[in-house]
Design an enzyme around this catalytic site. Structure first.
Site, PDB file in Angstrom:
ATOM      1  N   HIS A 284       0.744  -1.242   0.000  1.00 57.92           N
ATOM      2  CA  HIS A 284      -0.092  -0.084  -0.160  1.00 57.92           C
ATOM      3  C   HIS A 284       0.658   1.097   0.128  1.00 57.92           C
ATOM      4  O   HIS A 284       1.877   1.420   0.663  1.00 57.92           O
ATOM      5  CB  HIS A 284      -1.230   0.265   1.128  1.00 57.92           C
ATOM      6  N   ASP A 296       5.751   0.897   7.198  1.00 60.07           N
ATOM      7  CA  ASP A 296       4.323   0.579   7.019  1.00 60.07           C
ATOM      8  C   ASP A 296       3.813   1.687   5.994  1.00 60.07           C
ATOM      9  O   ASP A 296       3.334   2.697   6.460  1.00 60.07           O
ATOM     10  CB  ASP A 296       3.538   0.586   8.262  1.00 60.07           C
ATOM     11  N   GLU A 328      -5.287   1.974   2.183  1.00 59.52           N
ATOM     12  CA  GLU A 328      -5.160   0.821   2.985  1.00 59.52           C
ATOM     13  C   GLU A 328      -5.696   1.082   4.529  1.00 59.52           C
ATOM     14  O   GLU A 328      -6.331   0.349   5.193  1.00 59.52           O
ATOM     15  CB  GLU A 328      -3.907   0.043   2.863  1.00 59.52           C
ATOM     16  N   GLU A 329      -5.065   2.062   5.140  1.00 59.05           N
ATOM     17  CA  GLU A 329      -5.095   2.473   6.459  1.00 59.05           C
ATOM     18  C   GLU A 329      -6.334   2.996   6.868  1.00 59.05           C
ATOM     19  O   GLU A 329      -6.881   2.903   8.022  1.00 59.05           O
ATOM     20  CB  GLU A 329      -3.972   3.428   6.644  1.00 59.05           C
ATOM     21  N   ASP A 357       3.230  -6.382   2.981  1.00 59.53           N
ATOM     22  CA  ASP A 357       2.867  -5.162   3.848  1.00 59.53           C
ATOM     23  C   ASP A 357       3.797  -5.394   5.260  1.00 59.53           C
ATOM     24  O   ASP A 357       3.461  -6.080   5.821  1.00 59.53           O
ATOM     25  CB  ASP A 357       1.314  -5.241   4.309  1.00 59.53           C
ATOM     26  N   HIS A 451       2.738   3.034  13.195  1.00 55.49           N
ATOM     27  CA  HIS A 451       1.658   3.884  13.172  1.00 55.49           C
ATOM     28  C   HIS A 451       2.040   5.014  14.075  1.00 55.49           C
ATOM     29  O   HIS A 451       0.991   5.886  14.548  1.00 55.49           O
ATOM     30  CB  HIS A 451       0.377   3.448  13.404  1.00 55.49           C
TER      31      HIS A 451
HETATM   32 ZN   LIG Z   1       0.395  -1.665   6.488  1.00 54.29          ZN
END
Ligand SMILES: [Zn+2]
Ligand SMILES: *[C@@H]1O[C@H](CO)[C@@H](O)[C@H](O)[C@H]1NC(C)=O
Ligand SMILES: *[C@@H]1O[C@H](CO)[C@@H](O)[C@H](O)[C@H]1NC(C)=O
Ligand SMILES: *[C@@H]1O[C@H](CO)[C@@H](O)[C@H](O)[C@H]1NC(C)=O
Length: 515
Positions: A284, A296, A328-329, A357, A451
């Site tokens: 992604h 990520d 995606e998130e 991912d 994140h």
């Molecule tokens: Zn991811």
């Protein structure tokens, strides 16, 4: 059963987005003629796994990561931090970089951009008071609407019967008050909508387990009300008091927004060769708003870019289709959209989908999705075993991890397409046993910057990244060469049953719980 897909139909009801349906460009040039076998006297060699793996260098990967980190800084003015969240300049810059890199590869690939509507949510401020006390641990659900007028609303906390999956579970006392609903059985979005229809001014979903509820309401609905999640531990005293007949006054405040924007998947498919038999892989292109997302999923999307680049020095027998998903998130929006609008005859041409991912987590484990033929589309297990064999051959350890809907393979599996992938770990905590297998530190997350703002270039473990990129190259080379021994696609009862069984077993849609 509830939130299975964020479909164009449901999103189009939001109004602002219907126009893009008609403007959509074809996904790939399905009709490009096959290259005839003797069209060139300088034909590059047929792809070979070892040869493709040998082209992968840590220097090339690192250079791409540094560039991506710079791109994330384009968002600095607007977000006060580097990020590549959809809608940001950092994400637009990422898309441009991917597209430009692919364009520079000449005519090896057919490129396409696939725009789609994406719902984004933001919570600016929220507060829940019960019995005059602020409930610090109450957390707003993703994609929650605000409370009325973005002002505090007052009411009693009213316990909903069962798990609040049916209108009849909501007593009339819910009207004008705050619904208190147990987690389970149906999606959070369904509960919030039932609460709204029953006249609740807000809703709280409490966990049946001790832990918190990091959830999403999924596809927005006009019936949704401001909704919080609450851990089982923190909810227990309130549940006891309500069951004992006590009245609990409550106040909810949510300053939030839900918007729809248009973002874009990027697809690259090798020209010619066998367009009826495609190996597809994806990562992604977006990050969360909280940080630059270099692991990520900078790691996965740059791995794809590097493998796509190196593949151009080889010929392939089967078609290879790379995808960079957006959104995606926000809940696997890009990959969901892709499979939702894919015609059935095109679906059948995708022999398998490989998800990449997070390939370079700092406290990594070599994780393989435990995709199996008895509960997933047939072929998923053959793919799983390709990864197993490679790690074993290289004297490395691996672990199986649940194939439970946390990344972009989800939509493919639900649509009957075999899938799988590898990862190196997110917020989960590394165990002592895993330290024996992989090194690193126990009691610490696989990715301590998951994140977060610190998901920068220095968050990457380059050893893991290089190694996994070679494995990605191996997976591409293997299936680009031949599907010999790999099960044919079927869309029979067994594969439909497998997709249903999978859907029942998942409680994640992306990084968030939805049920
Ligand atoms: Zn991811
Ligand atoms: C392909 O191989 C040639 C010759 O080895 C090399 O110069 C070129 O950089 C390679 N192309 C890519 C995209 O790596
Ligand atoms: C694999 O795990 C075994 C058992 O814990 C360990 O002895 C070995 O060193 C590990 N191999 C690698 C390459 O880390
Ligand atoms: C990456 O992991 C390897 C193997 O565990 C370790 O030796 C190395 O120090 C790590 N590198 C970084 C930059 O963390």
């Amino acid at each position: 059963m509830g939130l299975k897909h964020l479909t164009i139909a449901s999103l189009a009801t939001l109004g602002a987005v219907s126009a893009i349906n008609t403007e959509q460009r074809p996904l790939v040039d399905w009709n490009s003629p096959p290259i005839s076998a003797d069209s060139s006297s300088h034909k590059p060699p047929l792809v070979d796994s070892e040869a493709l793996q040998a082209t992968i260098t840590v220097d090339a990967l690192l250079a791409r990561a540094k560039h991506l980190f710079k791109i994330a800084h384009l968002s600095q003015d607007e977000y006060n931090r580097p990020t590549r969240v959809i809608g940001s300049k950092g994400h637009l810059g990422t898309l441009k970089y991917i597209y430009k890199t692919l364009t520079a590869l000449g005519d090896y690939y057919t490129l396409s951009k696939q725009p789609f509507p994406a719902v984004t949510g933001a919570v600016y401020e929220s507060r829940l008071l019960i019995d005059l006390v602020v409930v610090e641990s109450a957390s707003p659900m993703s994609l929650t609407p605000p409370t009325r007028g973005k002002q505090p609303v007052d009411g009693n906390l009213v316990l909903v019967a069962n798990e609040g999956c049916h209108a009849a579970d909501y007593p009339s006392a819910v009207k004008g008050n705050i619904a208190f609903i147990k987690r389970g059985t149906c999606p959070f979005g369904t509960k919030s909508a039932h609460a709204g229809k029953a006249g609740a001014v807000a809703a709280v979903v409490f966990n049946y387990e001790d832990g918190p509820v990091a959830g999403t309401l999924g596809t927005p609905s006009k019936d949704h009300v401001a909704t919080f999640g609450l851990s089982g531990v923190d909810a227990a005293p309130f549940v006891a008091k309500l069951k004992a007949g006590k009245t609990l006054a409550a106040s909810a405040y949510m300053d939030a927004e839900v918007d729809t924007i248009v973002t874009t998947n990027i697809i690259a498919q090798t020209k010619g060769r066998d367009p009826e038999n495609c190996v597809m892989l994806g990562g992604h292109s977006d990050s969360v708003a909280e940080g630059p997302g270099i692991n990520d999923d900078g790691s996965g999307s740059l791995t794809l870019l590097e493998v796509a680049t190196q593949l151009t020095n080889f010929t392939v027998n089967n078609c290879v289709r790379f995808a960079w998903w957006a959104g995606e998130e926000e809940g696997l929006l890009g990959s969901d959209y892709y499979v939702d609008v894919l015609p059935a005859e095109e679906n059948k041409k995708i022999r398998l989908f490989m998800d990449y991912d997070m390939l370079a987590s700092p406290n990594f484990a070599y994780q393989i999705y435990d995709a199996r033929n008895d509960v997933n589309p047939v072929g998923s297990q053959q793919l799983r075993d390709l990864y197993v064999d490679w790690y074993v051959q290289h004297g490395l350890n691996y672990t199986f991890i649940p194939f439970d809907g946390r990344s972009d393979y989800d939509g493919f599996i639900r649509h009957g397409i075999p899938g799988g992938g590898i990862a190196t770990g997110a917020e989960g905590i590394k165990t002592k046993k895993e330290v024996a297998l992989f090194g690193g530190e126990d009691g610490v997350p696989y990715d301590v910057c998951y994140h977060a703002i610190c998901d920068t270039v220095s968050n990457l473990n380059l050893t893991a990244w290089e190694l996994n990129t070679k494995l990605v190259a191996h997976s591409v080379a293997t299936y680009a060469r031949s599907f010999e021994g790999f099960p044919e696609r079927t869309l029979d009862d067994a594969s439909i049953k497998a997709a249903d069984a999978y859907a029942k077993g998942t409680k994640y849609h992306g990084s968030k719980l939805f049920i």
